[in-house]
Design an enzyme around this catalytic site. Structure first.
Site, PDB file in Angstrom:
ATOM      1  N   PHE A 138       0.610 -15.159  41.718  1.00  0.00           N
ATOM      2  CA  PHE A 138       0.827 -13.452  41.596  1.00  0.00           C
ATOM      3  C   PHE A 138      -0.531 -13.356  41.030  1.00  0.00           C
ATOM      4  CE2 PHE A 138       1.050  -9.655  39.424  1.00  0.00           C
ATOM      5  CZ  PHE A 138       1.686  -8.791  40.151  1.00  0.00           C
ATOM      6  N   ASP A 191      -6.861 -17.709  36.594  1.00  0.00           N
ATOM      7  CA  ASP A 191      -6.352 -16.304  36.170  1.00  0.00           C
ATOM      8  C   ASP A 191      -5.643 -16.826  35.075  1.00  0.00           C
ATOM      9  OD1 ASP A 191      -4.705 -13.920  36.096  1.00  0.00           O
ATOM     10  OD2 ASP A 191      -4.287 -13.739  38.187  1.00  0.00           O
ATOM     11  N   LYS A 193      -4.536  -7.710  30.591  1.00  0.00           N
ATOM     12  CA  LYS A 193      -3.148  -7.399  29.794  1.00  0.00           C
ATOM     13  C   LYS A 193      -3.667  -7.351  28.300  1.00  0.00           C
ATOM     14  CE  LYS A 193       0.262  -8.219  33.208  1.00  0.00           C
ATOM     15  NZ  LYS A 193       0.318  -9.211  34.280  1.00  0.00           N
TER      16      LYS A 193
HETATM   17  C1  LIG Z   1      -0.236  -8.973  35.512  1.00  0.00           C
HETATM   18  C2  LIG Z   1      -1.257  -9.938  36.279  1.00  0.00           C
HETATM   19  C3  LIG Z   1      -1.939  -9.757  37.033  1.00  0.00           C
HETATM   20  C4  LIG Z   1      -2.450  -8.148  37.748  1.00  0.00           C
HETATM   21  O1  LIG Z   1      -2.485  -7.234  36.396  1.00  0.00           O
HETATM   22  P1  LIG Z   1      -2.636  -5.574  36.504  1.00  0.00           P
HETATM   23  O2  LIG Z   1      -3.061  -5.243  35.537  1.00  0.00           O
HETATM   24  O3  LIG Z   1      -1.209  -5.354  36.740  1.00  0.00           O
HETATM   25  O4  LIG Z   1      -3.542  -5.506  37.891  1.00  0.00           O
HETATM   26  C5  LIG Z   1      -2.863 -10.600  37.979  1.00  0.00           C
HETATM   27  N1  LIG Z   1      -2.561 -12.042  37.615  1.00  0.00           N
HETATM   28  C6  LIG Z   1      -1.650 -12.125  36.659  1.00  0.00           C
HETATM   29  C7  LIG Z   1      -1.370 -13.720  36.501  1.00  0.00           C
HETATM   30  C8  LIG Z   1      -0.657 -11.491  36.030  1.00  0.00           C
HETATM   31  O5  LIG Z   1       0.332 -11.737  35.315  1.00  0.00           O
END
Ligand SMILES: *Cc1c(COP(=O)(O)O)cnc(C)c1O
Length: 401
Positions: free
Chosen positions: A143, A228, A257
């Site tokens: 994700f 990520d 985040k």
């Molecule tokens: C939440 C998340 C995203 C996307 O972040 P947004 O601010 O919703 O665009 C990307 N990678 C990971 C691992 C995430 O948990």
């Protein structure tokens, strides 16, 4: 302003808001630390923390003060001019990540897009891959966000059905399988992008040595390793970044985040100069990226993580939490997994759908969210105290008894 009931608010949202989410039936109208309240005054313990965006707790006084102070002074300049907050934030984050430079964006998906761009541009300009042939290796059940490019390499049909055609240049391999990555490497591979722990997939922790194996492949084949850390970073798993558990150094770190302290969308990537310098004036940007209001919040958000030693709290309380869950010996639970305060309960097939349990938890005053139909994530704000966690455990035990 009129005061609406929870029921009325849910009806209005259902009528006028697009249905791209399926929220638990609770309306939050106020919050402080780990607690949130609905309009009727019922209190809940937040065990989602906005998908780890409020690691510092709701409305942390230092972050709110930074927001309010900055709001009176300067909010947005665009990067057409310098401002007096972005340099300070950049220096702070660079030193924390151990990287030379930061590129600021707003949302997580934008930071992921930025990482994709830097990897490709580095590939063409530094590694010498064939024009428009760059390949990035990504993992099954990843994700990384919701843009059309990113969902194009998602393996979740819910995320990408009917959003094509998708951008080429991504090779998908199984997670937690070094050999599969090795086999996918070709002369045009510019790097690997991976979550050190797969959050949305259900808090899937790879085997020890996996990240090190990826590092070795990158070193051997002149590729960039990109982590990520949007969900796993900023103390959530018990260290500042999840990759620190294995002591593996990535080339590119993606953050988001909690970088904005649950107050403002702030994201970015960190990398060393020899990578980041592929970006030259005009080749990438964002109107709001690096804005002074965001930077003031982010500076305070980082200070809180360090000053309050939230990594340590996540590590110790996380281990305690997992032990308590395991000791429940619930017949409904298949497995409990996680690191720090990023944890998941995987239900047995015969236990029924996760939604049934998150609804029961909500009735008892605990907000947790299912991911897929059979997994419940528990990820409270990292400022949670032992007594508050015990309060939650007592109620979780009742629901899984
Ligand atoms: C939440 C998340 C995203 C996307 O972040 P947004 O601010 O919703 O665009 C990307 N990678 C990971 C691992 C995430 O948990």
């Amino acid at each position: 302003m009129d005061k609406y009931s929870s029921k009325e608010l849910m009806e209005i949202e259902h009528k006028y808001g697009a249905h791209n989410y399926h929220p638990l039936e609770v309306v939050i109208s106020r919050a402080k630390g780990v607690w949130v309240w609905d309009p009727e005054g019922k209190r809940y313990l937040d065990c989602l923390a906005a998908y780890s965006a409020v690691n510092q707790g709701h409305c942390h006084p230092k972050i709110i003060k930074a927001l309010k102070d900055q709001a009176d002074i300067l909010t947005l300049t665009s990067r057409a001019f310098y401002n007096d907050k972005w340099p300070i934030f950049a220096e702070k984050l660079a030193k924390l990540t151990g990287k030379d430079m930061i590129l600021p964006m707003n949302t997580g998906a934008e930071a992921v897009e930025t990482a994709i761009k830097v990897m490709r541009k580095w590939g063409y300009e530094k590694k010498g891959v064939r024009k428009n042939k760059a390949e990035i290796i990504v993992m099954e059940n990843n994700f990384h966000g919701r843009t059309s490019t990113i969902v194009g390499f998602s393996t979740d049909p819910v995320a990408n059905t009917n959003y094509g055609p998708f951008a080429p240049g991504f090779k998908i391999v199984p997670f937690n399988n070094v050999k599969a990555v090795e086999k996918a490497v070709c002369p045009d591979t510019v790097g690997i992008m991976v979550e050190p722990i797969q959050g949305e997939a259900g808090v899937v922790v790879p085997d020890d040595g996996y990240l090190r194996g990826l590092r070795e492949i990158c070193d051997k084949n002149n590729m960039l390793l990109t982590f990520d850390e949007i969900q796993t970073g900023l103390c959530r798993t018990g260290k500042l970044f999840a990759f620190m558990h294995e002591g593996v150094e990535p080339d590119v770190i993606i953050m988001g985040k909690a970088l904005g302290g649950g107050v403002f969308p702030v994201s970015g990537i960190a990398a060393n100069r020899d990578i980041m310098d592929v970006f030259t004036p005009g080749t990438h940007g964002s109107t709001f990226g690096g804005n002074p209001l965001a930077c003031a919040c982010a500076i305070a958000a980082l200070d809180v993580l360090i000053d309050e030693n939230l990594a340590y709290n996540a590590e110790t309380l996380g281990a305690y939490f997992r032990k308590q869950l395991i000791d429940m010996n619930s017949e409904k639970i298949e497995i409990i997994r996680g690191k720090g305060l990023l944890n998941a309960v995987v239900l047995k097939k015969e236990a029924g759908k996760a939604r049934k349990y998150t609804t029961a938890l909500k009735e008892k005053g605990i907000l947790a969210k299912e991911t897929h139909d059979w997994i419940i994530r528990f990820a409270p704000p990292l400022v949670i105290k032992r007594e508050e966690l015990d309060w939650a455990i007592e109620r979780i035990r009742e629901v899984f008894a």
